[in-house]
Design an enzyme around this catalytic site. Sequence first.
Site, mmCIF file in Angstrom:
data_model
loop_
_atom_site.group_PDB
_atom_site.id
_atom_site.type_symbol
_atom_site.label_atom_id
_atom_site.label_comp_id
_atom_site.label_asym_id
_atom_site.label_seq_id
_atom_site.Cartn_x
_atom_site.Cartn_y
_atom_site.Cartn_z
ATOM 1 N N ALA A 1 9.867 11.511 26.661
ATOM 2 C CA ALA A 1 9.599 11.327 28.091
ATOM 3 C C ALA A 1 8.630 10.168 28.348
ATOM 4 O O ALA A 1 8.632 9.577 29.424
ATOM 5 C CB ALA A 1 9.037 12.618 28.693
ATOM 6 N N ASN A 2 7.803 9.860 27.347
ATOM 7 C CA ASN A 2 6.822 8.771 27.504
ATOM 8 C C ASN A 2 7.169 7.539 26.671
ATOM 9 O O ASN A 2 6.351 6.635 26.515
ATOM 10 C CB ASN A 2 5.422 9.259 27.071
ATOM 11 C CG ASN A 2 5.003 10.494 27.842
ATOM 12 O OD1 ASN A 2 5.342 10.613 29.021
ATOM 13 N ND2 ASN A 2 4.314 11.413 27.192
ATOM 14 N N ARG B 1 0.849 -1.209 0.000
ATOM 15 C CA ARG B 1 0.000 0.000 0.000
ATOM 16 C C ARG B 1 0.882 1.256 0.000
ATOM 17 O O ARG B 1 2.109 1.174 0.002
ATOM 18 C CB ARG B 1 -0.897 -0.005 1.232
ATOM 19 C CG ARG B 1 -0.110 0.113 2.527
ATOM 20 C CD ARG B 1 -1.026 0.149 3.725
ATOM 21 N NE ARG B 1 -0.397 0.880 4.818
ATOM 22 C CZ ARG B 1 -0.888 0.940 6.045
ATOM 23 N NH1 ARG B 1 -2.001 0.322 6.332
ATOM 24 N NH2 ARG B 1 -0.262 1.623 6.980
ATOM 25 N N TYR C 1 11.706 7.704 15.302
ATOM 26 C CA TYR C 1 11.573 7.713 13.831
ATOM 27 C C TYR C 1 12.697 8.538 13.194
ATOM 28 O O TYR C 1 13.323 8.127 12.214
ATOM 29 C CB TYR C 1 10.195 8.272 13.483
ATOM 30 C CG TYR C 1 9.835 8.277 12.025
ATOM 31 C CD1 TYR C 1 9.530 7.098 11.354
ATOM 32 C CD2 TYR C 1 9.766 9.477 11.308
ATOM 33 C CE1 TYR C 1 9.163 7.114 10.012
ATOM 34 C CE2 TYR C 1 9.398 9.501 9.973
ATOM 35 C CZ TYR C 1 9.099 8.314 9.329
ATOM 36 O OH TYR C 1 8.739 8.330 7.998
ATOM 37 N N ILE D 1 3.062 4.533 -0.319
ATOM 38 C CA ILE D 1 4.170 4.936 -1.186
ATOM 39 C C ILE D 1 4.800 3.718 -1.860
ATOM 40 O O ILE D 1 5.153 3.760 -3.039
ATOM 41 C CB ILE D 1 5.208 5.735 -0.352
ATOM 42 C CG1 ILE D 1 4.583 7.056 0.132
ATOM 43 C CG2 ILE D 1 6.468 5.995 -1.149
ATOM 44 C CD1 ILE D 1 5.443 7.862 1.095
ATOM 45 N N LYS E 1 5.767 8.978 20.056
ATOM 46 C CA LYS E 1 5.593 9.302 21.493
ATOM 47 C C LYS E 1 6.651 10.336 21.843
ATOM 48 O O LYS E 1 7.774 10.270 21.317
ATOM 49 C CB LYS E 1 5.866 8.066 22.373
ATOM 50 C CG LYS E 1 4.663 7.204 22.695
ATOM 51 C CD LYS E 1 3.799 7.780 23.806
ATOM 52 C CE LYS E 1 2.577 6.892 23.985
ATOM 53 N NZ LYS E 1 1.392 7.558 24.404
ATOM 54 N N ASP F 1 8.930 -10.530 6.419
ATOM 55 C CA ASP F 1 9.186 -9.465 7.386
ATOM 56 C C ASP F 1 10.637 -9.032 7.163
ATOM 57 O O ASP F 1 11.558 -9.857 7.287
ATOM 58 C CB ASP F 1 8.981 -10.026 8.811
ATOM 59 C CG ASP F 1 9.203 -8.963 9.881
ATOM 60 O OD1 ASP F 1 9.914 -7.974 9.606
ATOM 61 O OD2 ASP F 1 8.677 -9.146 10.996
ATOM 62 N N GLY G 1 8.459 0.712 6.283
ATOM 63 C CA GLY G 1 8.769 1.582 7.413
ATOM 64 C C GLY G 1 7.567 1.715 8.315
ATOM 65 O O GLY G 1 6.429 1.499 7.886
ATOM 66 N N ASN H 1 11.649 0.442 1.240
ATOM 67 C CA ASN H 1 10.543 1.354 1.547
ATOM 68 C C ASN H 1 9.814 1.001 2.844
ATOM 69 O O ASN H 1 9.245 1.876 3.495
ATOM 70 C CB ASN H 1 9.555 1.358 0.374
ATOM 71 C CG ASN H 1 8.236 1.981 0.748
ATOM 72 O OD1 ASN H 1 8.097 3.205 0.801
ATOM 73 N ND2 ASN H 1 7.239 1.144 1.050
HETATM 74 P P1 NAD Z 1 2.392 2.815 5.053
HETATM 75 O O1 NAD Z 1 2.273 2.527 6.513
HETATM 76 O O2 NAD Z 1 1.175 3.223 4.285
HETATM 77 O O3 NAD Z 1 3.039 1.533 4.300
HETATM 78 C C1 NAD Z 1 4.167 0.863 4.815
HETATM 79 C C2 NAD Z 1 4.168 -0.574 4.313
HETATM 80 O O4 NAD Z 1 5.325 -1.228 4.876
HETATM 81 C C3 NAD Z 1 2.940 -1.372 4.772
HETATM 82 O O5 NAD Z 1 2.388 -2.066 3.680
HETATM 83 C C4 NAD Z 1 3.497 -2.319 5.835
HETATM 84 O O6 NAD Z 1 2.795 -3.566 5.907
HETATM 85 C C5 NAD Z 1 4.929 -2.508 5.350
HETATM 86 N N1 NAD Z 1 5.806 -2.949 6.436
HETATM 87 C C6 NAD Z 1 5.891 -2.428 7.685
HETATM 88 N N2 NAD Z 1 6.767 -3.150 8.416
HETATM 89 C C7 NAD Z 1 7.249 -4.139 7.603
HETATM 90 C C8 NAD Z 1 8.169 -5.208 7.796
HETATM 91 N N3 NAD Z 1 8.777 -5.391 8.969
HETATM 92 N N4 NAD Z 1 8.419 -6.025 6.754
HETATM 93 C C9 NAD Z 1 7.799 -5.852 5.558
HETATM 94 N N5 NAD Z 1 6.908 -4.872 5.325
HETATM 95 C C10 NAD Z 1 6.638 -4.021 6.348
HETATM 96 O O7 NAD Z 1 3.542 3.927 4.942
HETATM 97 P P2 NAD Z 1 3.832 5.007 3.761
HETATM 98 O O8 NAD Z 1 3.268 6.305 4.167
HETATM 99 O O9 NAD Z 1 3.518 4.459 2.432
HETATM 100 O O10 NAD Z 1 5.428 5.133 3.934
HETATM 101 C C11 NAD Z 1 6.348 4.366 3.173
HETATM 102 C C12 NAD Z 1 7.760 4.807 3.515
HETATM 103 O O11 NAD Z 1 7.891 6.210 3.302
HETATM 104 C C13 NAD Z 1 8.139 4.571 4.980
HETATM 105 O O12 NAD Z 1 9.502 4.188 5.053
HETATM 106 C C14 NAD Z 1 7.918 5.932 5.614
HETATM 107 O O13 NAD Z 1 8.683 6.093 6.765
HETATM 108 C C15 NAD Z 1 8.366 6.846 4.488
HETATM 109 N N6 NAD Z 1 7.819 8.216 4.577
HETATM 110 C C16 NAD Z 1 6.480 8.478 4.472
HETATM 111 C C17 NAD Z 1 6.017 9.797 4.553
HETATM 112 C C18 NAD Z 1 4.568 10.178 4.390
HETATM 113 O O14 NAD Z 1 4.244 11.372 4.451
HETATM 114 N N7 NAD Z 1 3.659 9.237 4.176
HETATM 115 C C19 NAD Z 1 6.926 10.836 4.770
HETATM 116 C C20 NAD Z 1 8.282 10.533 4.897
HETATM 117 C C21 NAD Z 1 8.714 9.217 4.789
#
Ligand code: NAD
Length: 445
Positions: free
Chosen positions: A297-298, A216, A350, A218, A294, A260, A289, A287
């Site tokens: 402090a928490n 899903r 993060y 990005i 949080k 994973d 992530g 990709n």
């Molecule tokens: P999202 O949560 O919509 O999608 C992330 C996907 O990664 C999910 O399908 C999830 O199942 C998969 N995933 C998570 N952990 C996993 C694992 N351990 N093994 C395999 N798959 C795993 O996130 P997004 O918004 O599409 O973000 C994608 C990337 O872009 C991430 O690295 C995020 O940090 C980065 N990013 C996003 C934004 C934003 O504004 N959306 C901004 C900066 C960076």
Amino acid sequence: MADKYMELVNTGMTKKLAKLLGLPRPPRLRRYGETTPLLPGPVLVLGSSARAQELSDTLMGWDLDVRRHDAGDAKLGGLVLLLDELTHPEQLSPLMLAAGAALRKLVPGARVVSISRPALDTDAPALAAVRQGIDGAMRSLGREMRGGATANGIVLTEGTDLLSPGTLGALRFFFSGRSAYVDGQFLTVRSTDGELPADFHKPLAGKVAVVTGAARGIGASIARTLARDGAQLVVVDMPAAGEALAAVANQIGATTLQLDVTAKDAAQQIMDHAIGRHGSLDIVVHNAGITRDKLLANMDAARWDSVIAVNIASQLRMNEAFLAAKLPGLRVVSLASTSGIAGNRGQTNYAASKGGVIGMVRSSAKLFAEQGGSIAAVAPGFIETEMTAKIPLGTRTVARMVLPSLMQGGLPQDVAEAISFLSSDAAAGLNGQVLRVCGQSLVGA
Ligand code: NAD
């Protein structure tokens, strides 16, 4: 919501009303399409550098209407500023003022691109001053652009010039709708490595690419974009996301790998699958992530550790395995974030992971280059996904429209376009790059 607002402030009576009330009017961005022209009008090349004429000839070979020094009455789709031979800040004036006059002729969605040299600590003070001054001027110009037009720069390190593949690749990326949400940024050409594609619409033809977290958001957009650009895809995500992953794979004729990325043998599984099913592994996009926000402090150990494990430790482990396997010419692109550059409240974990990605990319560049490969990162700003849809509406609207100079959030496709470019052979000379795709958000300055 963003689309509805944009529609209202850009059409008919409501456009007039919005103008009258002084409401922010986010412009429609010019995005890539195979049949849309590279630039929305003629390009003016200002300044003189070694090989400037050859550069102009190359641009004409891209079917662009190229003007040198003076555009006359023509409306302009692009402006190239050749600033690489300046040696003192006093020399900036004629070129920048000529650029200023040309700005009034730019059509919506136009592009301004500077070409300059990096300011080095070993440079004479006046030389370093003019070079660093160009950086400040172009970032400011980005904030003055209107109608979805952008201003970006290309920096040429020693040994590279206007005709290096990385320079031409970067120039084409900045001209094209592929860079719609990239503003006020620089791409640095570090070597003469790389090769322009035979077909600019299929720059990844013949490549096998793996995208993690592709079920899903990005990641799904990256997979679709790399497939559109000619690559054969392997899409990877958690077993729990299997159904969504299969749907993405079906759309683009990809194979799926449920995995994973924190698994110790993740890289081996990826290599076995890509090479076993498709014959090679040419591109890896890290990709996958997560966020577990949080205040520190928490913060608890589970939140901190899971973010580090998924967002950076898994990538370090996989890259080590890819390097050990000596895959020839492997191109790796990682997802960083503007939070990892500027910091963000509630995101110490993060930001540590995303800052970590940037450090990893810079220090790994030479290791990948030794095997004919490269590594880069893209740092997205505010991108409209399920992740950002959870931000309260008021905060989201402010983040979309007030902070970035383009007055809107980006789309997953905007991030995907940058990743596709950085994973192509044309970008090999840009090894070690960290490119922000943030609409020149103030975050990270
Ligand atoms: P999202 O949560 O919509 O999608 C992330 C996907 O990664 C999910 O399908 C999830 O199942 C998969 N995933 C998570 N952990 C996993 C694992 N351990 N093994 C395999 N798959 C795993 O996130 P997004 O918004 O599409 O973000 C994608 C990337 O872009 C991430 O690295 C995020 O940090 C980065 N990013 C996003 C934004 C934003 O504004 N959306 C901004 C900066 C960076």
